[in-house]
Design a protein around this motif. Structure first.
Motif, PDB file in Angstrom:
ATOM      1  N   SER A  68       0.840  -1.197   0.000  1.00  0.00           N
ATOM      2  CA  SER A  68       0.000   0.000   0.000  1.00  0.00           C
ATOM      3  C   SER A  68       0.878   1.250   0.000  1.00  0.00           C
ATOM      4  O   SER A  68       1.818   1.358   0.794  1.00  0.00           O
ATOM      5  CB  SER A  68      -0.902   0.021   1.238  1.00  0.00           C
ATOM      6  N   HIS A  69       0.541   2.208  -0.876  1.00  0.00           N
ATOM      7  CA  HIS A  69       1.293   3.468  -0.875  1.00  0.00           C
ATOM      8  C   HIS A  69       1.068   4.246   0.421  1.00  0.00           C
ATOM      9  O   HIS A  69       1.822   5.151   0.742  1.00  0.00           O
ATOM     10  CB  HIS A  69       0.945   4.317  -2.101  1.00  0.00           C
ATOM     11  N   LEU A  92     -18.572   3.866   3.380  1.00  0.00           N
ATOM     12  CA  LEU A  92     -17.429   4.494   4.038  1.00  0.00           C
ATOM     13  C   LEU A  92     -16.195   3.596   3.942  1.00  0.00           C
ATOM     14  O   LEU A  92     -15.093   4.055   3.638  1.00  0.00           O
ATOM     15  CB  LEU A  92     -17.770   4.796   5.501  1.00  0.00           C
ATOM     16  N   GLY A  93     -16.381   2.320   4.182  1.00  0.00           N
ATOM     17  CA  GLY A  93     -15.274   1.374   4.062  1.00  0.00           C
ATOM     18  C   GLY A  93     -14.715   1.331   2.651  1.00  0.00           C
ATOM     19  O   GLY A  93     -13.491   1.319   2.453  1.00  0.00           O
ATOM     20  N   ILE A  94     -15.587   1.327   1.666  1.00  0.00           N
ATOM     21  CA  ILE A  94     -15.149   1.314   0.262  1.00  0.00           C
ATOM     22  C   ILE A  94     -14.445   2.619  -0.082  1.00  0.00           C
ATOM     23  O   ILE A  94     -13.416   2.616  -0.774  1.00  0.00           O
ATOM     24  CB  ILE A  94     -16.347   1.043  -0.666  1.00  0.00           C
ATOM     25  N   ALA A  95     -14.964   3.740   0.397  1.00  0.00           N
ATOM     26  CA  ALA A  95     -14.349   5.042   0.109  1.00  0.00           C
ATOM     27  C   ALA A  95     -12.913   5.091   0.617  1.00  0.00           C
ATOM     28  O   ALA A  95     -12.005   5.527  -0.103  1.00  0.00           O
ATOM     29  CB  ALA A  95     -15.179   6.171   0.725  1.00  0.00           C
ATOM     30  N   LYS A  98     -10.421   2.956  -1.377  1.00  0.00           N
ATOM     31  CA  LYS A  98     -10.011   3.562  -2.647  1.00  0.00           C
ATOM     32  C   LYS A  98      -9.170   4.821  -2.466  1.00  0.00           C
ATOM     33  O   LYS A  98      -8.284   5.098  -3.267  1.00  0.00           O
ATOM     34  CB  LYS A  98     -11.245   3.918  -3.472  1.00  0.00           C
ATOM     35  N   ASP A  99      -9.482   5.620  -1.433  1.00  0.00           N
ATOM     36  CA  ASP A  99      -8.872   6.944  -1.289  1.00  0.00           C
ATOM     37  C   ASP A  99      -8.626   7.253   0.174  1.00  0.00           C
ATOM     38  O   ASP A  99      -9.564   7.319   0.964  1.00  0.00           O
ATOM     39  CB  ASP A  99      -9.808   7.990  -1.900  1.00  0.00           C
ATOM     40  N   GLY A 100      -7.375   7.456   0.536  1.00  0.00           N
ATOM     41  CA  GLY A 100      -7.025   7.750   1.917  1.00  0.00           C
ATOM     42  C   GLY A 100      -7.514   9.091   2.420  1.00  0.00           C
ATOM     43  O   GLY A 100      -7.501   9.354   3.615  1.00  0.00           O
ATOM     44  N   PHE A 101      -7.944   9.952   1.492  1.00  0.00           N
ATOM     45  CA  PHE A 101      -8.422  11.288   1.874  1.00  0.00           C
ATOM     46  C   PHE A 101      -9.948  11.373   1.807  1.00  0.00           C
ATOM     47  O   PHE A 101     -10.500  12.440   1.570  1.00  0.00           O
ATOM     48  CB  PHE A 101      -7.794  12.352   0.962  1.00  0.00           C
ATOM     49  N   ALA A 102     -10.655  10.285   2.044  1.00  0.00           N
ATOM     50  CA  ALA A 102     -12.107  10.202   1.870  1.00  0.00           C
ATOM     51  C   ALA A 102     -12.899  10.749   3.049  1.00  0.00           C
ATOM     52  O   ALA A 102     -14.018  10.308   3.319  1.00  0.00           O
ATOM     53  CB  ALA A 102     -12.508   8.747   1.596  1.00  0.00           C
TER      54      ALA A 102
END
Length: 170
Positions: A68-69, A92-95, A98-102
């Protein structure tokens, strides 16, 4: 899913990683979002590798993937929070997967250590980094729980590649 049809099973090897993942998926888990503060701002990541470790001292663990980056940001974090998601928080879990800034997908604030804290989850463990063990393609991040909170609701569960919720027996 690949079915394991013999009682003998198989030896997990690099060419059978998918089969090994399928067997691991038989163990149902909760779904968490882990958050920390970084130089780039608040960061989050979805993880289902969470477990209690000790009551005295109060320790929990989660396992971020080296690939993971976001891994270096969590590996370096002195404080972080682990949030157990409710059954209605799949989005929320999916967001965060996909994106650490969600953070625009949820209500949140910062605790006294500057850690972003999601305010409407089923449970929350605010942690200080206790230890980090390298283990294959993941790390085992052990956190000392400084503050814990339990909310109301039903947990979001993950098993065999599917999300769902717990249904009690009558």
């Amino acid at each position: 899913m690949t079915e394991v049809t013999t009682l003998d099973g198989f030896t997990p090897t690099p060419d059978l990683q998918r089969d090994f993942r399928n067997v691991l998926g038989c163990f149902g888990t909760g779904v968490t979002v882990v958050t920390c503060q970084t130089a780039k701002g608040p960061m989050g990541i979805t993880a289902n590798s969470f477990s209690a470790v000790s009551l005295d001292p109060p320790l929990v663990l989660w396992c971020p993937a080296h690939s993971s980056h976001r891994y270096p940001l969590f590996a370096e974090a002195r404080h972080y929070a682990i949030h157990v998601l409710k059954a209605d928080q799949l989005d929320l879990g999916i967001a965060f997967a996909k994106d650490g800034f969600a953070f625009d997908h949820c209500a949140w604030t910062e605790n006294e250590h500057g850690v972003p804290v999601l305010t409407e989850t089923l449970a929350r463990f605010e942690c200080e980094s206790y230890d980090l063990h390298q283990a294959g393609d993941h790390a085992i991040a052990v956190g000392r729980v400084l503050r814990a909170h339990a909310g109301e609701g039903t947990p979001l569960l993950f098993t065999r590649g599917e999300y769902g919720q717990f249904t009690a027996f009558d």
